[in-house]
Design a protein around this motif. Structure first.
Motif: not given
Lengths: 117, 111
Positions: A6-27
């Motif tokens: 997963q792209s980040s272990r910790y993320l802090v964002k403000r209300t109203g922001e657009k947030v992207f969480l990425e996930c990659v698998q290699d199998m």
């Protein structure tokens, strides 16, 4: 050895922001999942995908969308982050079925702890 | 009523003890059953699948009772390293692939 990242272990964002969480698998797994985990509520399924460009809503899709343009990558999008989306987000991919028709194992990424302020 | 119910614990046991966790599920159409283990601040990992006939993996034994819609996990000769949260997991209906997770039972093994 299966790896789900997963792209980040910790993320802090403000209300109203657009947030992207990425996930990659290699199998080369076809099935991928996004969950959130909250104390007392356990893991709850947000969205899942059983193939490229295919997606299905889970139990709590409101406020989220997903994208699966490539087999190995499954993205979770918070269109306008809110404080009630502060949570641990876990991505998983699922291996092939087992003998006897049982589902294959789900492999989880390390999680992203998102805080929305 | 939750679809999968577990006693959250914590269960505090001494090393070497035998401990059992139970889990009930509400959907009689569920077909696949699992126990996952989650260490503190880590992701869940499959501990074992649960088969109708019951199955054993070393010190761990899983049982399924379809009539009572009940799954159990028995851990014999507990080790300190068994301290974790154990998640009961079932499919929602049939084998659609959607997993429903219980909130987990926390085990703390003390020396």
């Amino acid at each position: 050895d299966v790896k789900v990242t997963q792209s980040s272990r910790y993320l802090v964002k403000r209300t109203g922001e657009k947030v992207f969480l990425e996930c990659v698998q290699d199998m080369d797994h076809e099935n991928m999942f996004w969950y959130r985990q909250d104390p007392g509520l356990g893991l709850r399924l947000i969205y899942f995908s059983y193939d490229v460009k295919m997606k299905e809503k889970g139990d709590i899709p409101e406020g989220y969308s997903v994208s699966r343009e490539k087999k190995e990558r499954f993205s979770l999008i918070l269109e306008s982050a809110s404080t009630n989306q502060t949570s641990m987000y876990l991505c998983a991919s699922r291996g092939p079925g087992l003998a006897g028709g049982s589902l294959g194992e789900q492999y989880f990424g390390p999680g992203t702890r998102l805080t929305v302020t | 009523r939750k679809e999968v119910e577990q006693d959250p614990g914590p269960f505090n046991v001494p090393e070497g003890a035998t401990v059992a966790f139970n889990c009930t599920y509400s959907n009689s159409a569920s077909q696949s059953f699992f126990w996952y283990r989650q260490d503190c601040r880590k992701e869940p990992k499959l501990l074992m699948s649960v088969y109708s006939s019951g199955n054993e993996d070393g010190r761990f034994t899983a049982q399924l009772n379809r009539a009572s819609q009940y799954i159990s996990l028995l851990i014999r000769d507990s080790k300190l390293s068994d301290s974790a949260t154990y998640l009961c997991v079932v499919t929602r209906s049939g084998n659609t692939g959607k997993l429903i997770f219980g909130q987990g039972t926390t085990l703390q093994v003390k020396p």
